[in-house]
Design a protein around this motif. Structure first.
Motif, PDB file in Angstrom:
ATOM      1  N   MET A 121       0.866  -1.120   0.056  1.00 16.17           N
ATOM      2  CA  MET A 121      -0.129  -0.008  -0.044  1.00 16.17           C
ATOM      3  C   MET A 121       0.856   1.219  -0.091  1.00 16.17           C
ATOM      4  SD  MET A 121      -3.188   0.815   2.540  1.00 16.17           S
ATOM      5  CE  MET A 121      -2.457   0.722   3.985  1.00 16.17           C
ATOM      6  N   GLN A 181       5.597   8.315   5.007  1.00 20.33           N
ATOM      7  CA  GLN A 181       4.320   7.675   4.747  1.00 20.33           C
ATOM      8  C   GLN A 181       3.435   7.389   6.102  1.00 20.33           C
ATOM      9  OE1 GLN A 181       3.225   8.527   1.858  1.00 20.33           O
ATOM     10  NE2 GLN A 181       3.006   6.392   1.005  1.00 20.33           N
ATOM     11  N   THR A 231      -3.148   4.775  -9.107  1.00 19.83           N
ATOM     12  CA  THR A 231      -2.531   5.371  -8.135  1.00 19.83           C
ATOM     13  C   THR A 231      -1.640   6.401  -8.423  1.00 19.83           C
ATOM     14  OG1 THR A 231      -0.713   3.773  -8.317  1.00 19.83           O
ATOM     15  CG2 THR A 231      -2.701   3.339  -6.632  1.00 19.83           C
ATOM     16  N   MET A 253       1.701   8.894  -7.031  1.00 15.43           N
ATOM     17  CA  MET A 253       2.656   8.808  -5.987  1.00 15.43           C
ATOM     18  C   MET A 253       3.795   9.647  -6.769  1.00 15.43           C
ATOM     19  SD  MET A 253       3.373   7.492  -2.925  1.00 15.43           S
ATOM     20  CE  MET A 253       4.678   7.707  -2.013  1.00 15.43           C
ATOM     21  N   ARG A 254       4.579  10.488  -5.725  1.00 14.88           N
ATOM     22  CA  ARG A 254       5.422  11.111  -6.415  1.00 14.88           C
ATOM     23  C   ARG A 254       6.817  10.122  -7.273  1.00 14.88           C
ATOM     24  NH1 ARG A 254       7.178  14.499  -1.320  1.00 14.88           N
ATOM     25  NH2 ARG A 254       5.771  13.138  -0.308  1.00 14.88           N
ATOM     26  N   SER A 255       6.890  10.246  -8.414  1.00 17.44           N
ATOM     27  CA  SER A 255       6.369  10.960  -9.530  1.00 17.44           C
ATOM     28  C   SER A 255       5.860  10.289 -10.703  1.00 17.44           C
ATOM     29  CB  SER A 255       7.305  11.943  -9.723  1.00 17.44           C
ATOM     30  OG  SER A 255       7.911  12.473  -8.889  1.00 17.44           O
ATOM     31  N   HIS A 256       4.921   9.289 -10.608  1.00 18.24           N
ATOM     32  CA  HIS A 256       4.370   8.598 -11.405  1.00 18.24           C
ATOM     33  C   HIS A 256       2.835   8.416 -11.042  1.00 18.24           C
ATOM     34  CE1 HIS A 256       6.269   5.398  -9.218  1.00 18.24           C
ATOM     35  NE2 HIS A 256       4.916   4.753  -9.375  1.00 18.24           N
ATOM     36  N   LEU A 265      -1.574   7.961  -2.751  1.00 18.33           N
ATOM     37  CA  LEU A 265      -1.017   6.939  -1.745  1.00 18.33           C
ATOM     38  C   LEU A 265      -0.044   7.689  -0.992  1.00 18.33           C
ATOM     39  CD1 LEU A 265       0.038   3.851  -4.187  1.00 18.33           C
ATOM     40  CD2 LEU A 265      -1.866   4.232  -2.742  1.00 18.33           C
ATOM     41  N   GLU A 266       0.174   9.028  -1.044  1.00 18.35           N
ATOM     42  CA  GLU A 266       0.949   9.666  -0.155  1.00 18.35           C
ATOM     43  C   GLU A 266       0.303   9.845   1.181  1.00 18.35           C
ATOM     44  OE1 GLU A 266       3.996  11.381  -1.255  1.00 18.35           O
ATOM     45  OE2 GLU A 266       3.721  11.467  -3.302  1.00 18.35           O
TER      46      GLU A 266
END
Lengths: 166, 674
Positions: A76, A137, B550, B552-555, B577-578
């Motif tokens: 996750m 996170q 999703t 998320m840095r960077s994709h 997701l961060e």
């Protein structure tokens, strides 16, 4: 060879960080890297990084239940950037990480990310390579311990060796 | 808008005659000498925080804005009643239901009055409420996230200007109709106003734990215009006070015809009595239609429910529940002082201001000191309820707020000033010019039992020469005064967004500690959430395609998708997701005819994309998130309707066709190095 370069990198990175830190009173301007290195917290000098994790006890065989928990959190919160091979994507691949880093360093990096990136020379070196700041996170200490167990299992499966940095 | 204001000014000046000239003389200098330390008083050094949050309504922008005081810095605009392409509010599938009403999807409104939640007559920093004027609605903003989480429509009213005024323990929000109308709506000649038109006063109850709103009951009142209200506090807790104008019951050229009588009225409502009547079943149920839109906290998805019944209380069936008292000439604001004893009726066309005493009103009621009744509602004798008259304080009094030292501050629209006066002895203490024509004013806590009389912000309706000109349309202006001393002191001018009507200000430490930094991804219960990159997938259901993506840095994952067809309805469900503060990711795709998405850390948001032309289209993250933000992008391939291009997706891999393959892909990736 590698070990001789390390103090130089430490010197450079700690100078950079001392510039950015706004001049905390403790640092002395000296000519030799060794003296500056001695200013670093002892946990960093011991390769444990900096943060709330000072001592991790490990069982020899990775605990299967913890490995499963760790994998779920990895899926996750981590898998977007860290693959389980040695392939670097956004961050470094996880293969062999427990052979390179002490368990305390790994858990501090997960739970105390911003401070590690600001203070730990090894973390800073990785930031210079990857050029993306690892995000915090919001992983709790117990969850970080499960992730560590999962990484030990991964290393054992991939390389036949784990905990090589202890 | 401007024309109306100008007309109003002209007619008022005519009514007031030479007096206006006398008072206005010497006050309208366009520049003001600021005392030497004003800049220091409003300067917040880099990295430091303001002492107060100020929440300003946006008027015709439909939104609210958040400023820091004393700096006057704009901190944020919170979308409430208007769609907001900047973050996808009202465009995302999750937030669209917030705009459902009995009139359909209404993506705009006119927001007027901010009310912060209270406990024991003090702000508690939990929620903010604001009204929509045009399509009668009340919204709730959660102050831990600064997001609009609920909108409740109010049925059978027209122009919900008189809203949403809160009671001192957040039991109710009271509101009243600005325009009376036929109830239920029917096709009748307008000139049957007196016989067919009615006004409703509405009580919305609040759930004490969650803030959820429910229309508790409505009181059917004579067909007047209900303008503004306040609830009692301390000694007067349990009562509401609402000003009315147009007791003439005019329906045309109100500017003249609704200003005929020497006195209009203030409605005085014993809501605790009303509660008893509701509990005793003294209401009638009337079929109606209104919408209740509520954001589910765990999914972030808004749901709409149509409500079909309302409970009506009629004053003639419910004695001792409603009274009137006369107020001179078209009153506007109606403000209760911190002790709860004094009620200020701001008669906007009157040269004097009437200040009422709650204890005298109670005595008059007890002694039945009435001057007749209107439609079964007793009218209390004006002099019996009066504390006193503030004589010739200025022209066009609109609104009053209070400090903790027994002083009141009133805005005067026509003479363009704020006047400070003592509530008890009705003595005028100070007056300061504003630039120009203030409507509301706000003092932190200035309508509660605990004002913090350090600053006052006057919100001016006319800006004229205060800033560099920007064409015919100018930003409205707000002016910050230091009111800690005997004399008010002008510190700062700052431009505002839309047309702020009322505002409320609260000490920052009542809000700041509760401010959420991100949404906990473990608690994300969105049905289309993708909790991990290995769970990304693309699923076709007929013409609908769901992309589980999703960020998320960077994709974005997946970042290559093929197999869309012209005519598909593609839902991009993007999960961020961060788990870090201040790292939203955006999502935009070429050809989208709605907006972008901004997805907060841990949230899932959905954008509908309906590709119309064959081709390969780029999508990307819109919110600069990292050094590799420009790389955070992908392609969507659109084929002709009926083409046999299979649905495939992937991220840095051979595109896969189904979820089984996706799982295998991750296994293979892991085994590669073995």
């Amino acid at each position: 060879m590698k070990k001789r370069i390390l103090p130089l990198i430490l010197l450079v990175t700690s100078l950079i960080s001392s510039c950015g830190s706004g001049g905390g009173g403790e640092e002395k301007k000296t000519d030799t890297g060794t003296e500056i290195k001695s200013e670093l917290p002892s946990s960093i000098q011991e390769g444990k990084g900096v943060g709330g994790i000072t001592d991790v006890e490990l069982s020899d065989e990775p605990d299967a239940a913890m490995v499963a928990e760790g994998q779920a959190i990895y899926d996750m919160k981590c898998a977007s950037c860290h693959k389980l091979t040695d392939q670097r994507v956004v961050g470094p691949g996880f293969q062999g990480v427990t052979n390179r880093r002490k368990p305390e360093w790994i858990m501090n990096m997960i739970t105390n990310t911003d401070v590690m990136l600001d203070k730990d020379p090894e973390a800073q070196k990785l930031l210079e390579e990857c050029l993306t700041r690892m995000p915090n996170q919001n992983v709790k200490e117990k969850d970080a311990r499960d992730i560590l167990e999962f990484l030990r299992r991964n290393d054992l499966d991939k390389t036949g060796e784990k905990d090589g940095a202890i | 808008m401007r024309t109306r204001k100008v007309n109003m000014i002209i007619s008022l000046v005519t009514i007031m005659g030479g007096m206006a000239l006398v008072v206005a003389c010497g006050q309208r200098n366009a520049t003001t000498v600021i005392e030497g330390d004003a800049a220091e008083q409003v300067y917040i050094a880099p990295g430091e925080y303001d002492e107060f949050y100020a929440f300003l309504s946006g008027g015709f922008s439909g939104q609210i804005t958040v400023y820091g005081l004393p700096s006057g810095r704009l901190l944020r605009e919170v979308p409430v009643f208007s769609q907001y392409p900047e973050n996808g509010y009202g465009y995302s599938e999750e937030s669209k239901p917030m705009f459902n009403t009995s009139y359909g999807f209404v993506p705009w409104d006119d927001s007027h009055h901010i009310e912060l939640s209270q406990q024991n007559g003090e702000f508690d920093g939990r929620w903010l409420f604001v009204n929509g004027n045009n399509t009668p609605r009340i919204a709730r903003v959660d102050l831990s996230t600064f997001e609009t989480v609920e909108i409740l429509e109010i049925p059978d009213v027209a122009g919900l200007h008189c809203a949403p005024f809160i009671t001192e323990n957040s039991e109710y929000l009271v509101s009243g109709t600005r325009f009376s109308i036929p109830i239920p709506q029917k096709d009748v000649p307008i000139d049957t106003y007196k016989e067919n038109f009615k006004g409703l006063i509405n009580y919305v109850s609040l759930d004490q734990d969650h803030g959820t709103m429910e229309l508790a009951f409505q009181i059917e009142m004579p067909g007047f215009n209900y303008d503004l209200a306040r609830n009692g506090k301390a000694v007067s807790h349990g009562w509401s006070f609402l000003t009315t104008y147009n007791s003439e019951q005019a329906h045309s050229l109100l500017e003249v015809n609704a200003s005929q009588k020497d006195k209009d009225l203030m409605a005085i409502i014993n809501w605790k009595k009303a509660e008893e009547y509701v509990a005793a079943g003294k209401f009638t149920e009337r079929p109606t239609s209104y919408y209740h839109n509520l954001m589910d906290e765990s999914t972030g998805i808004a749901h709409s429910q149509e409500m079909k019944m309302t409970r009506i209380l009629k004053p003639e069936d419910c004695p001792e529940m409603v009274y009137f008292i006369p107020v001179p000439k078209s009153p506007h604001g109606c403000d209760v002082d911190p002790s709860g004893e004094y009620i200020v009726g701001n008669g906007k066309l009157s040269a004097d201001m009437s200040v009422y005493s709650f204890s005298k009103i109670m005595k008059a009621i007890e002694e039945k000191n009435f001057d007749g009744e209107i439609e079964g509602i007793p009218v209390i004798n004006y002099d019996a309820g009066l504390h006193g008259i503030l004589q010739k304080p200025g022209l066009g009094p609109l609104h009053t707020e209070f400090d903790e030292g027994g002083n009141a501050y009133t805005t005067f629209f026509i003479s363009s000033e704020v006047v400070k006066w003592n509530v008890d002895n009705l003595e005028i203490l100070d007056r300061e010019a504003t630039f120009y024509s203030p409507g509301h004013l706000v003092i932190p806590g200035g309508e509660t039992r605990k004002p913090e009389g350090k600053y006052l912000v006057a919100m001016n309706k006319i800006t004229k020469d205060r800033y560099l000109p920007t064409g015919p349309e100018l930003a409205h202006s707000a002016q910050l005064f230091d009111i800690s001393g005997d004399k008010m002191k002008l510190l700062l001018d700052f431009p505002t967004k839309g047309e702020p009507h009322y505002a409320q200000a609260i000490r920052a430490d009542k809000v700041k500690p509760n401010s959420k930094k991100f949404y906990n991804i473990e608690e994300n219960a969105h049905p289309y959430a993708t909790l991990g990159e290995s769970k990304t997938k693309v699923v076709r259901e007929g013409d609908e395609v769901h992309v589980y993506m999703t960020a998320m840095r960077s994709h974005l994952a997946p970042d290559n998708i093929e197999g869309f067809k012209v005519g598909d309805k593609v839902f991009f469900h993007v999960t961020n997701l961060e788990q870090d503060w201040d790292v939203p990711h955006g999502f935009a795709i070429q050809g989208a005819t709605n907006a972008e998405l901004l997805v907060m850390p841990g949230q899932t948001k959905t954008l509908l994309w309906e590709p119309k032309k064959v081709g390969v289209y780029a999508f990307y993250c819109t919110d600069f998130c990292s050094a590799l933000h420009q790389e955070m992008s992908g392609y969507a391939r659109v084929s002709a309707k009926g083409a046999d291009v299979p649905l495939k997706w992937g991220l840095n891999e051979t595109l896969r066709e189904n979820q089984e393959q996706a799982e295998k892909f991750y296994e293979q990736l892991e085994n590669k190095s073995k």
